[in-house]
Each structure stands twice: as structure tokens, then as C-alpha cells.
Write a protein that holds these residues in place. Structure first.
Motif, PDB file in Angstrom:
ATOM      1  N   VAL A   3       0.863  -1.187   0.000  1.00  0.00           N
ATOM      2  CA  VAL A   3       0.000   0.000   0.000  1.00  0.00           C
ATOM      3  C   VAL A   3       0.896   1.234   0.000  1.00  0.00           C
ATOM      4  CG1 VAL A   3      -1.687   1.336   1.341  1.00  0.00           C
ATOM      5  CG2 VAL A   3      -1.898  -1.155   1.220  1.00  0.00           C
ATOM      6  N   ALA A   4       0.489   2.282  -0.718  1.00  0.00           N
ATOM      7  CA  ALA A   4       1.203   3.558  -0.706  1.00  0.00           C
ATOM      8  C   ALA A   4       0.336   4.603  -0.026  1.00  0.00           C
ATOM      9  CB  ALA A   4       1.539   4.006  -2.124  1.00  0.00           C
ATOM     10  N   LEU A   5       0.932   5.342   0.910  1.00  0.00           N
ATOM     11  CA  LEU A   5       0.236   6.424   1.605  1.00  0.00           C
ATOM     12  C   LEU A   5       1.019   7.710   1.398  1.00  0.00           C
ATOM     13  CD1 LEU A   5      -1.891   7.503   3.664  1.00  0.00           C
ATOM     14  CD2 LEU A   5      -0.319   6.797   5.485  1.00  0.00           C
ATOM     15  N   VAL A   6       0.367   8.714   0.773  1.00  0.00           N
ATOM     16  CA  VAL A   6       1.022   9.998   0.513  1.00  0.00           C
ATOM     17  C   VAL A   6       0.659  10.954   1.648  1.00  0.00           C
ATOM     18  CG1 VAL A   6       1.330  11.888  -1.125  1.00  0.00           C
ATOM     19  CG2 VAL A   6       0.893   9.572  -1.957  1.00  0.00           C
ATOM     20  N   THR A   7       1.681  11.518   2.315  1.00  0.00           N
ATOM     21  CA  THR A   7       1.450  12.272   3.545  1.00  0.00           C
ATOM     22  C   THR A   7       1.294  13.778   3.355  1.00  0.00           C
ATOM     23  OG1 THR A   7       3.820  12.541   4.026  1.00  0.00           O
ATOM     24  CG2 THR A   7       2.762  10.526   4.822  1.00  0.00           C
ATOM     25  N   CYS A   8       1.259  14.254   2.128  1.00  0.00           N
ATOM     26  CA  CYS A   8       1.137  15.695   1.854  1.00  0.00           C
ATOM     27  C   CYS A   8      -0.226  16.014   1.237  1.00  0.00           C
ATOM     28  CB  CYS A   8       2.249  16.155   0.913  1.00  0.00           C
ATOM     29  SG  CYS A   8       2.066  17.872   0.374  1.00  0.00           S
ATOM     30  N   SER A   9      -0.953  16.967   1.835  1.00  0.00           N
ATOM     31  CA  SER A   9      -2.274  17.333   1.323  1.00  0.00           C
ATOM     32  C   SER A   9      -2.212  18.218   0.082  1.00  0.00           C
ATOM     33  CB  SER A   9      -3.070  18.054   2.413  1.00  0.00           C
ATOM     34  OG  SER A   9      -3.283  17.207   3.518  1.00  0.00           O
ATOM     35  N   SER A  10      -1.111  18.952  -0.096  1.00  0.00           N
ATOM     36  CA  SER A  10      -1.010  19.878  -1.228  1.00  0.00           C
ATOM     37  C   SER A  10      -1.058  19.173  -2.578  1.00  0.00           C
ATOM     38  CB  SER A  10       0.286  20.690  -1.132  1.00  0.00           C
ATOM     39  OG  SER A  10       0.287  21.538  -0.017  1.00  0.00           O
ATOM     40  N   ILE A  11      -0.654  17.900  -2.601  1.00  0.00           N
ATOM     41  CA  ILE A  11      -0.584  17.161  -3.872  1.00  0.00           C
ATOM     42  C   ILE A  11      -1.685  16.114  -3.970  1.00  0.00           C
ATOM     43  CG2 ILE A  11       1.875  17.596  -4.226  1.00  0.00           C
ATOM     44  CD1 ILE A  11       2.480  14.893  -2.975  1.00  0.00           C
ATOM     45  N   GLY A  12      -2.761  16.344  -3.238  1.00  0.00           N
ATOM     46  CA  GLY A  12      -3.852  15.370  -3.182  1.00  0.00           C
ATOM     47  C   GLY A  12      -4.439  14.996  -4.535  1.00  0.00           C
ATOM     48  N   ALA A  38      -9.175  10.155   5.562  1.00  0.00           N
ATOM     49  CA  ALA A  38      -9.857   9.721   6.787  1.00  0.00           C
ATOM     50  C   ALA A  38     -10.207  10.919   7.664  1.00  0.00           C
ATOM     51  CB  ALA A  38      -8.979   8.728   7.545  1.00  0.00           C
ATOM     52  N   MET A  39      -9.331  11.925   7.678  1.00  0.00           N
ATOM     53  CA  MET A  39      -9.584  13.138   8.449  1.00  0.00           C
ATOM     54  C   MET A  39     -10.807  13.876   7.909  1.00  0.00           C
ATOM     55  SD  MET A  39      -6.973  16.359   9.123  1.00  0.00           S
ATOM     56  CE  MET A  39      -6.841  16.762   7.363  1.00  0.00           C
ATOM     57  N   ALA A  40     -10.911  13.985   6.597  1.00  0.00           N
ATOM     58  CA  ALA A  40     -12.051  14.664   5.978  1.00  0.00           C
ATOM     59  C   ALA A  40     -13.350  13.921   6.284  1.00  0.00           C
ATOM     60  CB  ALA A  40     -11.844  14.766   4.468  1.00  0.00           C
ATOM     61  N   GLU A  41     -13.307  12.594   6.229  1.00  0.00           N
ATOM     62  CA  GLU A  41     -14.501  11.794   6.521  1.00  0.00           C
ATOM     63  C   GLU A  41     -14.944  11.971   7.969  1.00  0.00           C
ATOM     64  OE1 GLU A  41     -13.379   7.855   5.392  1.00  0.00           O
ATOM     65  OE2 GLU A  41     -13.718   8.224   3.246  1.00  0.00           O
ATOM     66  N   LYS A  42     -13.976  12.005   8.886  1.00  0.00           N
ATOM     67  CA  LYS A  42     -14.319  12.184  10.302  1.00  0.00           C
ATOM     68  C   LYS A  42     -14.868  13.578  10.553  1.00  0.00           C
ATOM     69  CE  LYS A  42     -12.705  11.288  14.980  1.00  0.00           C
ATOM     70  NZ  LYS A  42     -11.634  10.704  15.821  1.00  0.00           N
ATOM     71  N   ILE A  73      -2.718   6.805   9.173  1.00  0.00           N
ATOM     72  CA  ILE A  73      -2.087   5.510   9.458  1.00  0.00           C
ATOM     73  C   ILE A  73      -3.134   4.485   9.884  1.00  0.00           C
ATOM     74  CG2 ILE A  73      -0.571   4.293  11.086  1.00  0.00           C
ATOM     75  CD1 ILE A  73       1.025   5.659   8.962  1.00  0.00           C
ATOM     76  N   ALA A  74      -4.124   4.919  10.668  1.00  0.00           N
ATOM     77  CA  ALA A  74      -5.197   4.010  11.088  1.00  0.00           C
ATOM     78  C   ALA A  74      -5.966   3.497   9.868  1.00  0.00           C
ATOM     79  CB  ALA A  74      -6.132   4.717  12.058  1.00  0.00           C
ATOM     80  N   HIS A  75      -6.205   4.385   8.897  1.00  0.00           N
ATOM     81  CA  HIS A  75      -6.888   3.964   7.666  1.00  0.00           C
ATOM     82  C   HIS A  75      -6.029   2.976   6.878  1.00  0.00           C
ATOM     83  CE1 HIS A  75      -9.370   3.959   4.170  1.00  0.00           C
ATOM     84  NE2 HIS A  75      -8.506   4.629   3.422  1.00  0.00           N
ATOM     85  N   ALA A  76      -4.729   3.256   6.794  1.00  0.00           N
ATOM     86  CA  ALA A  76      -3.822   2.337   6.098  1.00  0.00           C
ATOM     87  C   ALA A  76      -3.822   0.966   6.769  1.00  0.00           C
ATOM     88  CB  ALA A  76      -2.410   2.920   6.074  1.00  0.00           C
TER      89      ALA A  76
END
Length: 222
Positions: A70-79, A99-103, A210-213
Motif C-alpha cells: 500500500v502507498a500512503l502519501v502524507t502531503c495534502s497539497s498534492i492530493g 480519513a480526516m475529511a470523513e471524520k 495511518i489508522a486507515h492504512a
């Protein structure tokens, strides 16, 4: 052993995510991929350029070439580029802020979004709007850029950064149902504020991402 690839725009995020991963997914191997050009070029241009989008897509491919599940990108600017990559690869490609947006949308209808850069604020606001539309919810988003905070932290003045962000959280964001931090680096400010200084719950992306990953990796293992 499952492997999670983390794509960062700054090496300073490596220890932050290592600490969270050690707590939430201790049995998962973590590989970090850092490319500062993705954020620095985006800031310089004032928006996400096509060349940077291609760079992000290639970085995602690099994680899978290295054996990540799985790949997780940690920067919101390049969403937006992460969304494109997700459509191009068969393996899961995750945005740290999803996940933050959903919560946030699940928590309330008056959502405050705080950032130190407009290039991060706009994609975060857009993602929350999209999640709300997907869930059929009407939300009011109050967006705020903490002017001067990013320049301060880049100059090594963390105290000024924290003071500007703290003022935004305690004063500008009054009356919100929930507050979203558009940048992972802002989470430390919340931890340093006195108990009860911010009336609304404050959400940051690293732990939720990370919890979502973890959940995605668990589903792959079934």
C-alpha cells in the motif's frame, strides 16, 4: 510481513510517522520515500503543476517497485495527483487526509480548516466538500490561512509559528463544530495548548491516515 510505503515532501515527517506506525501498526514494515520537490515546486508555482503530478505518480510506482503493498502519501497539497495515481495502479494508493475529511464531515456541519499555506488549504477544503457531497451532507467550511506562520517555521522560528497557529485555533475558529489541521506539522500546537483552550475537537491527518492504512492492509490480508 506487509509493507507500507510512505511518500513525504519533507524528511522531518519521517520520525513523526515512525512513532505513530510503531504504536498503530507495529507488525508492518515501513519504507519512506522523500521528495521535497513536490511541495517546494508547488509553493513556488502557487498551484499543483502537471510536472509535479507526474512526479507523484512515479513516486507511487516506486513504492510498489520496492515491494510495498500500500502507498500512503502524507502531503495534502498534492492530493489531486494522489487521486490520479490511485486510478492508475492496481494496489491501494491512499491520501493521508481522506480519513480526516470523513471524520470531520461525520462530526459536524460547521467545519473550520486551518493551514499555513494556501496551496495546502485549498486541496483540503476541496476534499472535505467532496466527501460531504458523497455523503449527501450540507456543510459550512470556514477556511483560514495563518499568515506568517510558514515563513517563521522555515526560518527556524518554531515559537512564532506555534503562536500564530495557536491564536487561529483559539480565536479565529470559535464557533466551529470541528477543526481540521491541513498540515501534519500543526498538530504539535494543539498538544501544547492548555486543556479546554480549543472548544471544538481538532483533527490532524497523520494518526487518522495511518489508522486507515492499517484497515486497508488488514483487508488485503484476508
Amino acid at each position: 510481513m506487509a509493507t507500507l510505503g510512505l511518500i513525504h515532501n519533507s524528511a522531518t515527517l519521517v520520525p513523526v510517522f515512525n512513532e505513530i506506525a510503531a504504536r498503530l501498526i507495529p507488525d508492518v514494515r515501513i519504507l519512506h520515500f522523500v521528495d521535497e520537490s513536490t511541495i517546494k515546486n508547488t509553493i513556488a508555482a502557487g498551484h499543483l503543476e502537471k510536472a509535479t503530478m507526474r512526479r507523484v505518480i512515479n513516486l507511487v510506482g516506486s513504492t510498489f517497485d520496492a515491494g510495498c503493498d500500500v502507498a500512503l502519501v502524507t502531503c495534502s497539497s498534492i492530493g489531486a495527483a494522489v487521486d490520479m495515481a490511485a486510478a492508475l495502479y492496481d494496489q491501494p494508493v491512499l491520501r493521508v487526509d481522506r480519513a480526516m475529511a470523513e471524520k470531520a464531515v461525520a462530526t459536524g456541519t460547521r467545519i473550520g480548516v486551518v493551514a499555513t499555506l494556501s496551496t495546502t488549504l485549498d486541496p483540503t477544503v476541496e476534499l472535505i466538500r467532496r466527501v460531504a457531497a458523497e455523503q449527501g451532507k450540507q456543510v459550512e467550511i470556514v477556511a483560514h490561512v495563518c499568515e506568517g506562520a510558514f515563513a517563521a517555521v522555515m526560518a527556524g522560528d518554531g515559537a512564532t509559528h506555534d503562536r500564530i497557529v495557536g491564536a487561529a485555533l483559539t480565536e479565529t475558529m470559535q464557533g466551529m463544530d470541528v477543526i481540521v489541521l491541513a498540515q501534519a506539522s500543526m498538530a504539535r500546537v494543539v498538544a501544547a495548548l492548555p486543556a479546554g483552550a480549543v472548544a471544538a475537537p481538532v483533527l490532524a491527518s497523520p494518526e487518522l491516515g495511518i489508522a486507515h492504512a492499517r484497515d486497508v492492509l488488514a483487508a488485503l490480508a484476508k
